[in-house]
Design an enzyme around this catalytic site. Sequence first.
Site, short mmCIF file in Angstrom:
data_model
loop_
_atom_site.label_atom_id
_atom_site.label_comp_id
_atom_site.label_asym_id
_atom_site.label_seq_id
_atom_site.Cartn_x
_atom_site.Cartn_y
_atom_site.Cartn_z
N TYR A 1 40.57 11.07 19.44
CA TYR A 1 40.96 11.02 18.02
C TYR A 1 42.44 10.66 17.94
O TYR A 1 43.31 11.48 18.20
CB TYR A 1 40.70 12.37 17.39
CG TYR A 1 40.69 12.40 15.88
CD1 TYR A 1 40.92 11.28 15.10
CD2 TYR A 1 40.43 13.59 15.21
CE1 TYR A 1 40.89 11.33 13.73
CE2 TYR A 1 40.41 13.66 13.83
CZ TYR A 1 40.63 12.53 13.10
OH TYR A 1 40.62 12.59 11.72
N LYS B 1 38.18 7.35 17.56
CA LYS B 1 38.21 7.69 16.15
C LYS B 1 39.63 7.49 15.62
O LYS B 1 40.60 7.97 16.22
CB LYS B 1 37.77 9.14 15.93
CG LYS B 1 37.72 9.54 14.46
CD LYS B 1 37.20 10.96 14.28
CE LYS B 1 37.14 11.29 12.80
NZ LYS B 1 36.72 12.70 12.55
#
EC number: 4.2.1.41
Length: 303
Positions: free
Chosen positions: A141, A167
């Site tokens: 992420y 992400k």
Amino acid sequence: MTPQELKSVLSSGLLSFPLTDFDAQGEFNPQGYVRRLEWLAPYGATALFAAGGTGEFFSLAADEYSSIIKTAVDTCATSVPILAGVGGSTRQAIQYAQEAERLGAKGLLLLPHYLTEASQEGVAAHVEQVCKSVKIGVVVYNRNVCRLNATLLEQLAERCPNLIGYKDGLGDIELMVSIRRRLGDRFSYLGGLPTAEVYAAAYKALGVPVYSSAVFNFIPKTAMDFYHAIAKDDHATVAKIIDDFFLPYLDIRNRKAGYAVSIVKAGAKISGYDAGPVRAPLTDLLPDEYEKLAALIKKQGAQ
């Protein structure tokens, strides 16, 4: 589920991050959490992320974390894959990762390490060590202090076969394009900005059609309707839902730092699935903000 199978799952559909249920004293409420998961699972999300950012990962104690992941895995065993949030210092993140793998999570979302200062190379070493500590698939992420560039992600992809997803929570379009062009189909790509629906059409145009929905926690039908409208390029429906719900919703969410989680907990309570209060340092919505949110939710109709 192998990392490559997980990658395939994450390459289409809508994702979401269930709230973590707390009781009035702020303790984990497993019964409420099971009820929440059983309500959300049939709506059609491709995967659910337990103990993620919206699940207040960084407020959880280690024993609570184990209970949350086990509850999610057991509850959703026959319905939807569970990925577990992991983060903190490298050794702590490895402990969480190995525990999530032991409990049966299908994959991991590696949250930012939350260290104030770290070099790109240091962050890459952190990601590599976590990936190599488990066999299940890992999604990294990029958000806040985790800002890996395309070159380092390419190196990590070569060294870590189970790093299967990226992400984006930065909203840096130049960086997103460079990563998408450099890595191609090596990763599944997920949109991860707060209230990702507002950016969904733009990210789809960049080759990132999958995103995670926080509002799925309290208006799951509307969240799925919006996702399908994005997928079909139904611009009229997208515009209507943005105008009628998301823009006034953002007006409330943006009033205080941390409200991206607080407003979702308020929405869940309004929808009849109270997850309890947020934990410090987050703060709950004020009464007038709660009432404005309730009016917005009511306009969306039965879910």
